[in-house]
Scaffold this motif. Structure first.
Motif, PDB file in Angstrom:
ATOM      1  N   ASP A 171       0.738  -1.017  -0.079  1.00  0.00           N
ATOM      2  CA  ASP A 171      -0.084   0.157  -0.153  1.00  0.00           C
ATOM      3  C   ASP A 171       0.799   1.372  -0.026  1.00  0.00           C
ATOM      4  O   ASP A 171       2.246   1.017   0.127  1.00  0.00           O
ATOM      5  CB  ASP A 171      -0.949  -0.053   1.445  1.00  0.00           C
ATOM      6  CG  ASP A 171      -0.417   0.033   2.538  1.00  0.00           C
ATOM      7  OD1 ASP A 171       1.053   0.495   2.838  1.00  0.00           O
ATOM      8  OD2 ASP A 171      -0.871  -0.418   3.527  1.00  0.00           O
ATOM      9  N   SER A 173       1.377   3.422   2.090  1.00  0.00           N
ATOM     10  CA  SER A 173       2.376   3.946   3.002  1.00  0.00           C
ATOM     11  C   SER A 173       3.454   2.975   3.154  1.00  0.00           C
ATOM     12  O   SER A 173       4.641   3.653   3.620  1.00  0.00           O
ATOM     13  CB  SER A 173       1.222   3.586   4.258  1.00  0.00           C
ATOM     14  OG  SER A 173       2.271   3.837   5.687  1.00  0.00           O
ATOM     15  N   ILE A 176       5.945   4.354   1.056  1.00  0.00           N
ATOM     16  CA  ILE A 176       6.905   5.707   1.386  1.00  0.00           C
ATOM     17  C   ILE A 176       7.684   5.126   2.363  1.00  0.00           C
ATOM     18  O   ILE A 176       8.830   5.631   2.279  1.00  0.00           O
ATOM     19  CB  ILE A 176       5.791   6.594   1.819  1.00  0.00           C
ATOM     20  CG1 ILE A 176       4.666   7.308   0.735  1.00  0.00           C
ATOM     21  CG2 ILE A 176       6.718   7.840   2.612  1.00  0.00           C
ATOM     22  CD1 ILE A 176       5.557   7.741  -0.324  1.00  0.00           C
ATOM     23  N   ASP A 177       7.282   4.307   3.389  1.00  0.00           N
ATOM     24  CA  ASP A 177       8.466   3.715   4.306  1.00  0.00           C
ATOM     25  C   ASP A 177       9.654   3.104   3.530  1.00  0.00           C
ATOM     26  O   ASP A 177      10.720   3.325   4.053  1.00  0.00           O
ATOM     27  CB  ASP A 177       7.449   2.636   5.062  1.00  0.00           C
ATOM     28  CG  ASP A 177       8.620   2.244   6.074  1.00  0.00           C
ATOM     29  OD1 ASP A 177       8.972   2.707   7.104  1.00  0.00           O
ATOM     30  OD2 ASP A 177       8.696   0.948   6.156  1.00  0.00           O
ATOM     31  N   TYR A 238       0.655   4.750  -7.762  1.00  0.00           N
ATOM     32  CA  TYR A 238      -0.089   5.193  -7.048  1.00  0.00           C
ATOM     33  C   TYR A 238      -0.873   6.654  -7.458  1.00  0.00           C
ATOM     34  O   TYR A 238      -2.090   6.807  -6.773  1.00  0.00           O
ATOM     35  CB  TYR A 238       0.380   5.288  -5.605  1.00  0.00           C
ATOM     36  CG  TYR A 238       0.912   3.930  -5.031  1.00  0.00           C
ATOM     37  CD1 TYR A 238       0.434   3.156  -4.389  1.00  0.00           C
ATOM     38  CD2 TYR A 238       2.457   3.857  -5.251  1.00  0.00           C
ATOM     39  CE1 TYR A 238       0.989   2.054  -3.827  1.00  0.00           C
ATOM     40  CE2 TYR A 238       3.086   2.631  -5.006  1.00  0.00           C
ATOM     41  CZ  TYR A 238       2.273   1.736  -4.272  1.00  0.00           C
ATOM     42  OH  TYR A 238       2.911   0.719  -3.584  1.00  0.00           O
TER      43      TYR A 238
END
Length: 280
Positions: A171, A173, A176-177, A238
């Motif tokens: 996903d 999040s 980005i991590d 995304y």
């Protein structure tokens, strides 16, 4: 805010870093001289030296002695170069070229390239721990910052995530991590080392972390936009290019704002905007 000539700033800092690396990297007539040659081939191959420039410029921002920050900046570049060598290996990205010439494993063989990367990584810690211009406490903090950025929750962890997500898309999040681990962590360490050298307070360290996050994620978004690949682990899986560009712009603005209260911030602010507007 006064604009700084970023190309000229990078040129001057690159000269300092390249000169330091040339003096500090091993050379000589040894049975394993091929290792020295491979290390120097990659570390002295050019590049914009953005990460070590951050070390020098944050030291300047905090009123420190830039000469004292040069060993830390050289250590940052050694870690960055190690990561490029390993990224290019057949087991990772399998890239034949880097910075306009043969990748290290093409020039020196896969095994020697692997070992050259290992040697640069470990030598970075020696450079940071033995910085003659800083005291033992600062050198210890510098080593800790570099180790955290390069290790299992930093660049290595991010690369593992990248490999995992080739099979199962994360996903947003988690994406980005991954980018934080792969890119932002070393950029944060680069900024932090400059502040450690200058003896900056925690408030400035917090501002530097926010700046590093902003330019680091924006850097990756611009890379993805320029690459144009909508498949795989890129932001274009995304959002569309316009949304990604707008997000990068907002992140850059946040980065600039984080340091705007400090006298002499123009160089770092201009660098952030220059990174946003790059076309290659």
């Amino acid at each position: 805010m006064i604009k700084v000539n970023v190309d000229e700033m990078l040129r001057k800092n690159s000269e300092l870093i390249t000169s330091a690396l040339d003096a500090l990297l091993p050379k000589g007539d040894e049975p394993h001289t091929v290792l020295y040659e491979a290390m120097r081939y990659s570390a002295l191959s050019g590049g914009k030296r953005i990460r070590p420039t951050l070390t020098l410029e944050f030291c300047r921002l905090a009123g420190g002695d830039v000469t004292a920050a040069i060993p830390y900046a050289a250590a940052v570049e050694c870690v960055h170069t190690y990561s490029l060598i390993h990224d290019d290996l057949p087991c990772m990205d399998n890239s034949d070229t880097r910075r306009g010439r043969k990748s290290c494993h093409i020039a020196y063989g896969e095994a020697n390239a692997l070992l050259a990367g290992d040697a640069l990584l470990t030598y970075a810690f020696a450079l940071a721990s033995e910085n003659p211009f800083a005291d033992a406490e600062r050198n210890c903090r510098a080593v800790s910052a570099l180790a955290g950025a390069a290790g299992y929750d930093g660049m290595v962890g991010g690369q593992v995530c990248d490999l995992l997500y080739e099979k199962t898309a994360p996903d947003f999040s988690a994406f980005i991590d991954m980018e934080c681990k792969k890119t932002v962590e070393l950029i944060t360490a680069a900024c932090t080392l400059g502040l450690i050298c200058a003896g900056a307070d925690e408030e400035m360290h917090a501002a530097a972390r926010k700046y590093a996050y902003g330019i680091g994620i924006a850097f990756q978004l611009i890379d993805d936009i320029l690459d144009g690949d909508t498949a795989g682990n890129t932001v274009l899986a995304y959002m569309d290019r316009a949304e990604a560009a707008d997000t990068a712009k907002k992140l850059t603005e946040s980065a600039v704002e984080s340091i705007s209260s400090y006298e002499g911030c123009e160089a770092l602010a201009s660098l952030a905007e220059w990174l946003l507007s790059r076309t290659a």
